[in-house]
Structures are given as structure tokens and as C-alpha cells.
Design a protein around this motif. Structure first.
Motif, mmCIF file in Angstrom:
data_model
loop_
_atom_site.group_PDB
_atom_site.id
_atom_site.type_symbol
_atom_site.label_atom_id
_atom_site.label_comp_id
_atom_site.label_asym_id
_atom_site.label_seq_id
_atom_site.Cartn_x
_atom_site.Cartn_y
_atom_site.Cartn_z
ATOM 1 N N ALA A 184 0.916 -1.364 -0.204
ATOM 2 C CA ALA A 184 -0.079 -0.087 -0.017
ATOM 3 C C ALA A 184 0.873 1.396 0.096
ATOM 4 O O ALA A 184 0.655 2.313 -0.701
ATOM 5 N N ARG A 185 1.723 1.408 0.873
ATOM 6 C CA ARG A 185 2.617 2.538 0.835
ATOM 7 C C ARG A 185 3.873 2.292 -0.145
ATOM 8 O O ARG A 185 4.974 2.980 0.028
ATOM 9 N N ASP A 186 4.102 1.481 -1.073
ATOM 10 C CA ASP A 186 5.204 1.322 -1.675
ATOM 11 C C ASP A 186 6.298 1.046 -0.950
ATOM 12 O O ASP A 186 7.494 1.815 -1.387
ATOM 13 N N PRO A 187 6.589 0.157 -0.268
ATOM 14 C CA PRO A 187 7.811 0.178 0.703
ATOM 15 C C PRO A 187 9.035 -0.476 0.052
ATOM 16 O O PRO A 187 8.851 -1.263 -1.122
ATOM 17 N N GLY A 188 10.145 -0.115 0.492
ATOM 18 C CA GLY A 188 11.269 -0.608 -0.503
ATOM 19 C C GLY A 188 11.765 -2.116 0.197
ATOM 20 O O GLY A 188 12.484 -2.755 -0.611
ATOM 21 N N ILE A 189 11.206 -2.490 1.001
ATOM 22 C CA ILE A 189 11.366 -3.674 1.969
ATOM 23 C C ILE A 189 10.132 -4.504 2.274
ATOM 24 O O ILE A 189 9.133 -4.080 2.875
ATOM 25 N N LEU A 190 10.163 -5.694 1.880
ATOM 26 C CA LEU A 190 9.054 -6.650 1.968
ATOM 27 C C LEU A 190 9.653 -7.829 2.616
ATOM 28 O O LEU A 190 10.617 -8.526 2.317
ATOM 29 N N LEU A 191 8.935 -8.233 4.026
ATOM 30 C CA LEU A 191 9.274 -9.323 4.830
ATOM 31 C C LEU A 191 8.174 -10.518 4.735
ATOM 32 O O LEU A 191 6.771 -10.077 5.056
ATOM 33 N N ALA A 192 8.434 -11.644 4.040
ATOM 34 C CA ALA A 192 7.304 -12.449 3.945
ATOM 35 C C ALA A 192 7.650 -13.777 4.771
ATOM 36 O O ALA A 192 8.809 -14.420 4.487
ATOM 37 N N ASP A 193 6.942 -14.318 5.687
ATOM 38 C CA ASP A 193 7.123 -15.430 6.538
ATOM 39 C C ASP A 193 6.054 -16.415 6.159
ATOM 40 O O ASP A 193 5.088 -16.716 6.426
#
Length: 237
Positions: free
Chosen positions: A173-182
Motif C-alpha cells: 500500500a505505501r510502496d515500501p522498499g522492503i517486504l518481509l514474507a514469513d
């Protein structure tokens, strides 16, 4: 499991902040002794998807919690660009996460009383966007994940795969630079899991840093980079 078209395009260069860990470790007290959940190591996460692979209890989740600032390291630090995440106060870390991180969990963690549209809008509400801006952004993201026609549905009216795709839309939604997927595909059938992985590899192909926790070697094979964790020791490849 085959590569998706998004992954085959490779990783683009994007102005996302570098994610770096320096001499990071985590030790927990246990009875009269200590348990080393994560041995000290240094690493810079490049743009693209990095799979963190290892059996249950190996230290993968400990690493993820440290990267997110949910836990405090015993030694070392996590930095995002010029910001040392470890030294920030908890309120400052929460604000920083909201601006720079997106999260996808094994259980989608959607708010049960909010519709798919409202779940995607939620981080935008916290960011102070106007209702018009929030609605437009959420509609675009739900269309991206193929769920524009399910915008008004509550989480319990969605399949597991649909809910996980809404969670990815919310994470972006906020166009993040980091995605953490568990373990984002842990509760999904193989076909639905491939759809979810396609969305994550697409996000990585745009230059984001995606850190994917998994115990599945086929899932890990889709990543651009790989770290292995066993008994708290992290090694490349």
C-alpha cells in the motif's frame, strides 16, 4: 515450480534504501544458561528476492523479527539506508516500519471486521492520506492482485489464497522498499501458492528487497539470492 514471467524479467534498479546487518546476533536466557538463536553475522540484502531457508527452529523467524525491529539484537545492528533501526525508540521504529516495510505472514492477519478494500486502505489511513487517495490506491492494488471484484468482502468471505493476495496488496500500500514474507504459501495449495509467489517475485523485480522465509526448496529456487540457516548459523547459498 517454474519461474513466473515477472521473475524472468530480472531485477530492475530502484531507489530503495539498502538493508544491512552488521555483526547481528540474538541470545536468549534459558534456565541457568543461554540459547544462541542467531550467531553473529554480517550481510547486505541486495535488491530482488532473498530466500532464507532452514528447518523449523533454525533461527529464520528470529532473523525476520530482528530485520523488522520487532526484537532487539544481543549484538550488532540493522540499518536501512542511513538509519540504524536498532537505536530507534519503539514508537520511532513503528513509524519507520510503516513508511519503509511491508509484511506478509503465513496467516494473512487481515482485520476481520474490515473489507478487503478497507484492509488495504488501513496503512494509508495511518499515513494520513485522504479518503479519496486511499480508495484510489486500494482499488489499484486490488486490481493488481486480481481481486477488484472482491473489494467489499470480509476476510471470512475470501478463500485462503484470496486473503493472502489481499495481504500482499496491503503490504504494498505505501510502496515500501522492503517486504518481509514469513512462509506466505505455507497454508496454500500449490496452484494458489504460485499465484502468491508470482506477486512477490513481481514486487522484487521492481527493485524492492524481498526477504522470504521458507522451508520449501522449490519456493527458494525462485529467489534471486539465498541464505541458509541451521542451528542459528547463517550461510550464503
Amino acid at each position: 515450480m517454474t519461474a513466473t514471467p515477472m521473475q524472468e524479467r530480472g531485477v530492475q534498479t530502484a531507489s530503495t534504501p539498502p538493508l544491512h546487518i552488521e555483526n547481528l546476533s540474538r541470545v536468549y536466557p534459558s534456565g541457568e544458561g543461554q540459547v544462541q538463536a542467531l550467531a553473529s553475522f554480517t550481510h547486505t540484502f541486495p535488491p530482488g528476492m532473498t530466500a532464507v531457508v532452514g528447518p523449523s527452529g533454525s533461527g529464520k523467524s528470529t532473523l525476520l523479527n530482528l530485520l523488522a525491529g520487532f526484537d532487539t539484537p544481543s549484538t550488532g545492528h540493522v540499518s536501512v539506508g542511513e538509519v540504524n533501526l536498532t537505536t530507534l525508540s519503539e514508537p520511532a521504529r513503528a513509524d519507520f516500519r510503516l513508511a519503509h516495510y511491508g509484511f506478509v505472514f503465513q496467516n494473512h492477519n487481515l482485520v476481520s471486521i474490515l473489507s478487503a478494500q478497507e484492509n488495504v486502505e488501513f496503512p494509508l489511513t495511518l499515513a494520513g492520506l485522504s479518503p479519496k487517495e486511499r480508495r484510489a490506491r486500494a482499488r489499484d492494488l486490488l486490481e493488481l492482485v486480481g481481486l477488484a471484484n472482491r473489494a467489499g468482502h470480509l476476510p471470512n468471505q475470501l478463500s485462503g489464497g484470496e486473503a493472502q493476495r489481499v495481504a500482499i496488496a496491503r503490504a504494498l500500500a505505501r510502496d515500501p522498499g522492503i517486504l518481509l514474507a514469513d512462509e506466505p504459501t505455507g497454508n496454500l495449495d500449490s496452484k494458489t501458492g504460485e499465484l502468491v509467489l508470482g506477486l512477490l517475485t513481481g514486487a522484487a523485480a521492481e527493485g524492492r528487497r524481498v526477504v522470504l522465509i521458507t522451508h520449501d526448496s522449490e519456493v527458494a529456487a525462485l529467489a534471486h539470492h539465498r541464505l541458509s540457516v541451521r542451528d542459528g548459523v547463517v550461510t550464503p547459498g
